[in-house]
Design an enzyme around this catalytic site. Structure first.
Site, PDB file in Angstrom:
ATOM      1  N   LYS A   1     -33.392  36.257 -13.938  1.00 60.77           N
ATOM      2  CA  LYS A   1     -32.049  35.828 -14.345  1.00 60.77           C
ATOM      3  C   LYS A   1     -31.953  35.683 -15.863  1.00 60.77           C
ATOM      4  O   LYS A   1     -30.882  35.921 -16.449  1.00 60.77           O
ATOM      5  CB  LYS A   1     -31.686  34.505 -13.664  1.00 60.77           C
ATOM      6  CG  LYS A   1     -31.455  34.618 -12.169  1.00 60.77           C
ATOM      7  CD  LYS A   1     -30.232  35.451 -11.824  1.00 60.77           C
ATOM      8  CE  LYS A   1     -29.888  35.335 -10.353  1.00 60.77           C
ATOM      9  NZ  LYS A   1     -28.708  36.160  -9.980  1.00 60.77           N
TER      10      LYS A   1
ATOM     11  N   TYR B   1     -38.043  28.157  -8.090  1.00 64.96           N
ATOM     12  CA  TYR B   1     -37.184  29.306  -8.380  1.00 64.96           C
ATOM     13  C   TYR B   1     -38.022  30.535  -8.718  1.00 64.96           C
ATOM     14  O   TYR B   1     -37.540  31.661  -8.620  1.00 64.96           O
ATOM     15  CB  TYR B   1     -36.220  28.966  -9.520  1.00 64.96           C
ATOM     16  CG  TYR B   1     -35.000  29.857  -9.565  1.00 64.96           C
ATOM     17  CD1 TYR B   1     -34.230  30.081  -8.427  1.00 64.96           C
ATOM     18  CD2 TYR B   1     -34.606  30.478 -10.753  1.00 64.96           C
ATOM     19  CE1 TYR B   1     -33.115  30.886  -8.459  1.00 64.96           C
ATOM     20  CE2 TYR B   1     -33.489  31.290 -10.794  1.00 64.96           C
ATOM     21  CZ  TYR B   1     -32.743  31.493  -9.651  1.00 64.96           C
ATOM     22  OH  TYR B   1     -31.639  32.302  -9.696  1.00 64.96           O
TER      23      TYR B   1
END
Length: 263
Positions: free
Chosen positions: A171, A164
């Site tokens: 995020k 990720y």
């Protein structure tokens, strides 16, 4: 009782005005949210990111009877101001804003955080995170009777998800922004939430290495035993925009079949 066996047609969002950003195609989370909002009675304004995406988004906007269909490159301040100007001119107010926008340069996304360039990190943060802050500043004056802001996060904001990469810290910052915006906008009756869906097959997710492994693992670990879809996310967002959730704000809400509770 499953959603399929219940009557979802009650127009609990009737008369509400919703701006939907981030639809790329029929697989987009934002499209599921737009469908849910429209099904429950909201009027829609839908944006598209660039001319190359317009042919994919315009038929969806037409299907959902969007009253406004506008270009929005969140890196273009004039274009963003024009979107909210059109909403003011057409509706005079806004009740719901869905921010479903995330992007990082491919090399920075796939090269691991250690090798992410400063320019790539800053660009990912600006488009994926700070754009929410800019939108909130423009939306707040249109929400003089209150409203709901919703943004899309992911489990990788709080736990390490291999591959990720830079989007994890981005995020995490997005979720923090949602909390601080909830605090600052609360006195105006504006509620802010980050939604954290389980893995979904979207265009954005296709840029992640070994994404199919994430999907398979999530399905195996979910207490409910299956993956979520874009409508699961859409109905959750619709609920949060209703008066039924009027005292809920600042949350990061997982829509993942329970995967996040598993060790």
């Amino acid at each position: 009782m499953s959603p399929e066996s219940t009557d979802r047609t009650r127009p609990v969002l009737a008369g509400m005005k919703a701006l939907i950003t981030g639809i790329a195609n029929e697989h987009s989370i934002a499209y599921g949210c737009a469908k849910a909002f429209r099904e429950l009675g909201a009027d829609l304004a839908i944006t598209y990111a660039a001319e190359k995406t317009r042919p994919y988004v315009e038929p969806l906007a037409s299907e959902l009877e969007a009253e406004l269909f506008l270009p929005l490159d969140v890196g273009d301040a004039a274009q963003m101001e024009a979107v909210f100007g059109q909403i003011r001119q057409r509706w005079g107010r806004l009740d719901i804003l869905l921010h479903s926008i995330a992007w990082a340069p491919k090399d920075d996304l796939q090269g691991g955080l250690l090798h992410c360039s400063g320019e790539g990190f800053a660009r990912a943060m600006d488009i994926s995170c700070h754009s929410l802050v800019r939108m909130a500043a423009l939306a707040a004056p249109l929400m003089d009777k209150g409203g709901t802001l919703l943004t899309m996060s992911y489990y990788g904001a709080n736990k390490v998800v291999p591959n990720y990469s830079v989007m994890g810290p981005v995020k995490a910052a997005l979720e923090a922004c949602a909390r601080y915006l909830a605090y600052e906008l609360g006195p105006k009756g504006i509620r802010v939430h980050a939604i954290s869906p389980g893995p979904l097959k979207t265009r954005a997710a296709s840029g992640l290495k070994n994404f199919d492994l994430l999907l398979n693992e999530a399905a195996e670990r979910a207490p409910l035993g299956e993956l979520v879809d874009i409508m699961d996310v859409g109905y959750t967002c619709a609920f949060l925009a209703t008066p039924y959730a009027r005292r809920v704000s600042g949350e990061t809400l997982y829509v993942d079949g329970g995967v996040n509770i598993m060790a």
